[in-house]
Design a protein around this motif. Sequence first.
Motif, mmCIF file in Angstrom:
data_model
loop_
_atom_site.group_PDB
_atom_site.id
_atom_site.type_symbol
_atom_site.label_atom_id
_atom_site.label_comp_id
_atom_site.label_asym_id
_atom_site.label_seq_id
_atom_site.Cartn_x
_atom_site.Cartn_y
_atom_site.Cartn_z
ATOM 1 N N VAL A 235 0.840 -1.206 0.000
ATOM 2 C CA VAL A 235 0.000 0.000 0.000
ATOM 3 C C VAL A 235 0.874 1.255 0.000
ATOM 4 O O VAL A 235 0.802 2.078 -0.911
ATOM 5 N N MET A 236 1.718 1.397 0.993
ATOM 6 C CA MET A 236 2.500 2.622 1.133
ATOM 7 C C MET A 236 3.574 2.766 0.059
ATOM 8 O O MET A 236 3.809 3.862 -0.452
ATOM 9 N N MET A 237 4.214 1.665 -0.303
ATOM 10 C CA MET A 237 5.228 1.737 -1.353
ATOM 11 C C MET A 237 4.602 1.846 -2.748
ATOM 12 O O MET A 237 5.310 2.068 -3.734
ATOM 13 N N GLN A 238 3.275 1.704 -2.816
ATOM 14 C CA GLN A 238 2.567 1.914 -4.077
ATOM 15 C C GLN A 238 2.014 3.337 -4.175
ATOM 16 O O GLN A 238 1.234 3.639 -5.075
ATOM 17 N N GLY A 239 2.421 4.199 -3.215
ATOM 18 C CA GLY A 239 1.992 5.589 -3.239
ATOM 19 C C GLY A 239 0.944 5.952 -2.206
ATOM 20 O O GLY A 239 0.474 7.094 -2.165
ATOM 21 N N GLY A 240 0.554 5.011 -1.360
ATOM 22 C CA GLY A 240 -0.455 5.279 -0.345
ATOM 23 C C GLY A 240 0.078 6.177 0.755
ATOM 24 O O GLY A 240 1.232 6.038 1.187
ATOM 25 N N ASP A 241 -0.749 7.107 1.224
ATOM 26 C CA ASP A 241 -0.372 8.003 2.316
ATOM 27 C C ASP A 241 -0.255 7.181 3.596
ATOM 28 O O ASP A 241 -1.238 6.583 4.040
ATOM 29 N N PRO A 242 0.933 7.139 4.235
ATOM 30 C CA PRO A 242 1.117 6.315 5.439
ATOM 31 C C PRO A 242 0.181 6.694 6.582
ATOM 32 O O PRO A 242 -0.281 5.813 7.319
ATOM 33 N N VAL A 243 -0.085 8.007 6.732
ATOM 34 C CA VAL A 243 -0.946 8.453 7.828
ATOM 35 C C VAL A 243 -2.376 7.969 7.617
ATOM 36 O O VAL A 243 -2.999 7.388 8.512
ATOM 37 N N VAL A 244 -2.898 8.199 6.426
ATOM 38 C CA VAL A 244 -4.280 7.797 6.130
ATOM 39 C C VAL A 244 -4.414 6.274 6.152
ATOM 40 O O VAL A 244 -5.323 5.715 6.777
ATOM 41 N N ALA A 245 -3.497 5.593 5.467
ATOM 42 C CA ALA A 245 -3.574 4.131 5.379
ATOM 43 C C ALA A 245 -3.395 3.486 6.750
ATOM 44 O O ALA A 245 -4.132 2.558 7.111
ATOM 45 N N GLY A 246 -2.430 3.974 7.510
ATOM 46 C CA GLY A 246 -2.182 3.406 8.828
ATOM 47 C C GLY A 246 -3.352 3.601 9.776
ATOM 48 O O GLY A 246 -3.723 2.699 10.534
#
Length: 306
Positions: A235-246
């Motif tokens: 998710v995050m390494m595919q461009g996902g925002d770490p704050v939102v995704a986490g």
Amino acid sequence: MAAYIPAILEFFYILIGLLSMMTAVRCFKDETNSARIGTGLFWLILGVIFAAGKLMPYVVSGVLLAIIGVLTLFKQVKVGKLAEISEEEGQKSAERIGSWIFFPSVLLAIVAVVISYTPLGGQVGIGVASIVALLVAMVITKAPPKTALEDTDRMLQSVGTTGILPQLLAALGVVFNAAGVGDVISHAISGVVPEGNRLAGVIAYCLGMMIFTMVMGNAFAAFTVITAGIGVPFVMMQGGDPVVAGTLAMTAGFCGTLLTPMAANFNALPVALLEMDDTNGVIKAQAPMAIAMIIIHIILMYVLAF
């Protein structure tokens, strides 16, 4: 002020330990309990771990935990004689107090949240809020200290061995992460999730949090493992925002909390306190909402994180 936080937390641990020891004494004296020795030992050992755990070598704490595990395995921990109140007295108290009975619970939450925004932090906040709520409850109900102790004993014995499950599961999450379980999960998922497929990564992240939380019984324990194994690479390494995704992953884990008996403080505690016939009654009632919420989490993460 931060320098005093460990001492304050230690005070709360000691207080919990003393309450557990009080229950142990009651259990040892309860001749109506066929397993009074084992039950008393369970609460005594647990009290010692809480009250003096900081002073003991890790090996000693581990041995004591193993002992209470053996007592539980051989069903030597049972609910004994509890302080009783007549239905008539309970009805009179309920009519006299009315909706004010909910005020201590609301106050506990408010005080805990307020203190969590101070340098004291959330852990101290929960401890302070619990004491404040207890004192307010005693004022509202006009209950003497003896009643507070008796009700504490009733709650501890009713919850029983499941009361320590959250602490053990949280520790298990740390062990899993240190053992590299996240890497194993990552390798397994990489063979299923198409590379670069954001939607598949989001689904795997949310469902992974939910399912692993059901296994662990605790979303906090599952978070480090699933985030390392699925969240970061897919998710995050595919461009996902770490704050939102986490953030959404954590609350997705809570959907799993609603579906598992391992979440003892949420699903086993109400069953024990309400003396429900169906041990899975709480989970069955929560299941439709949990399923609906995990779908909403997948949609939100896919839309907001990218």
